[in-house]
Design an enzyme around this catalytic site. Structure first.
Site: not given
Ligand code: NAP
Length: 371
Positions: A134, A161, A267, A274
């Site tokens: 990001c 960030q 952070r 960011h």
């Molecule tokens: P996240 O919010 O933790 O969500 C990932 C998965 O967790 C969901 O799709 C869901 O999958 C599961 N989950 C379990 N409990 C949940 C709940 N109560 N609510 C919603 N989802 C739940 O992860 P994220 O921050 O979106 O990041 C995903 C990927 O993108 C990572 O590899 C990260 O490194 C990458 N990324 C993130 C960012 C960022 O800014 N956060 C930026 C660039 C890349 P199921 O439906 O399969 O359970």
């Protein structure tokens, strides 16, 4: 086009769904919604009709898809991508996780900058297209003009960030920390005779208390900051800091002759934008106004904020930029440190251009090629 969405209910996935709805991408595809934890259950993704969720761990179900977009996370990519390819699946894999970014088969996608390389990669049969880090993507969009002109010798980037970069649970924890601090100081704050040193002591006691909510960050963030992001490379550098140079030069296809990019990633208690303070050296003397012109014209999202107080405070802040695709850059000044060394400050929503938008636009590129 059969498009499988994995990780759609997470934070990056939710923003992706929002953007796909806004841009009517769903009108062009047949979506299937997958889950690693709720397969077989029904769900209503982003106000759409009720669907039954497919199993994101089932290779047979996944291999029905022409395109898979994963916002599920690196562990999922590690577990599923290899076996799916080995099973003979030859669809397009678009991913937010970093797992595959630096592999030779994968292209890091930031199409305003490397759109023509993406086209070449598609033409040569590449199938793995991975969103960039990001902070790196946002810095590159802000500095696009100077990269394009080949003017940059090196960049030092000091980042500020947001909590969202660490995930949804971390955003919640930041607010819990803020609430906990307020609760500790509320009585003294509301007293007209309240003493600032008492308030300060109450806040500090609260932040140092054993039950202060730090499960996800591992340290107080509200009222404080954390100068380390991602894992330890073992040489004094964090993985987040390592990504800036590695990914920028892969996107620019300059691995053989890399632009040096170094800095410290920190952070801070922002929600989802960011910010970065940049110091950079150009290969020749360029006036500040010419630097501004070059930056301003590079793409549709970057805009230069005049380097004066009122515009900077109102326009160059996470509060102003959040939930927009704008990438403002300001504080542009020739520094007295050395010849041709300049400063700049830029802000961007790390869930939009920093995560979801490059994936959405990659899907659009595939849709447009089909038509
Ligand atoms: P996240 O919010 O933790 O969500 C990932 C998965 O967790 C969901 O799709 C869901 O999958 C599961 N989950 C379990 N409990 C949940 C709940 N109560 N609510 C919603 N989802 C739940 O992860 P994220 O921050 O979106 O990041 C995903 C990927 O993108 C990572 O590899 C990260 O490194 C990458 N990324 C993130 C960012 C960022 O800014 N956060 C930026 C660039 C890349 P199921 O439906 O399969 O359970």
């Amino acid at each position: 086009m059969q498009v499988g969405l994995v990780g759609w209910r997470g934070m990056v996935g939710s923003v992706l769904m929002q953007r796909m709805s806004a841009e009517k991408d769903f009108d062009e595809i047949t979506p299937s919604f997958f889950s690693t934890s709720q397969a077989g259950q029904s769900a209503v993704p982003m106000g759409r009709a009720e669907v039954v969720l497919y199993d994101a761990n089932n290779l047979n179900q996944l291999s029905e898809m022409d395109v898979i977009i994963s916002c599920q996370g690196g562990d999922y990519t590690k577990r599923v991508h290899g076996p799916l390819r080995e099973s003979g699946w030859s669809g397009y894999w678009i991913d937010a996780a970093s797992t595959l970014r630096m592999t030779s088969d994968a292209v890091i996608i930031l199409d305003p900058i490397n759109g023509s390389d993406i086209d070449v990669a598609l033409g040569s049969g590449k199938k793995d297209f991975i969103g960039g880090n990001c902070t790196t993507s946002l810095m590159m969009l802000a500095m696009h003009g100077l990269f394009q002109e080949g003017l940059i010798d090196w960049i030092s980037t000091m980042t500020y960030q947001a909590a969202s970069g660490a995930g949804a649970q971390n955003m919640r924890e930041l607010i819990q920390q803020m609430g906990s601090i307020y609760d500790a100081a509320e009585n003294e704050l509301t007293l007209s005779s309240g003493q600032i040193l008492n308030i300060d002591a109450l806040v500090l006691d609260r932040m140092r208390a054993h039950d202060f909510p730090t499960e996800h960050f591992g340290a107080p963030l509200a009222g404080s900051l954390i100068p380390w992001i991602d894992s330890d490379m073992g040489n004094g550098q964090s993985k987040e800091e390592w990504k800036a140079q590695a990914e920028t030069n892969k996107i620019l296809r300059r691995e053989e002759n890399p632009i040096a990019i170094e800095g410290i990633c920190v952070r801070v208690g922002a929600m989802r934008c960011h910010s970065q303070a940049l110091t950079f050296k150009l290969s020749k003397s360029v006036s500040e106004s010419e630097v501004e012109n070059i930056l301003n014209q590079a793409n549709d999202w970057v805009s230069v904020v005049p380097n004066e107080k009122a515009s900077t405070i109102s326009m160059l802040s996470p509060t102003n930029v959040t939930r927009t695709l704008n990438v403002p850059i300001g504080r542009i000044r020739k520094l007295s440190l050395a010849d041709n060394v300049y400063s700049a400050f830029t802000v961007g929503d790390q869930l939009l251009w920093g995560a979801a938008e490059p994936l959405r636009r990659m899907l659009r590129i595939l849709i447009d090629r089909e038509e």
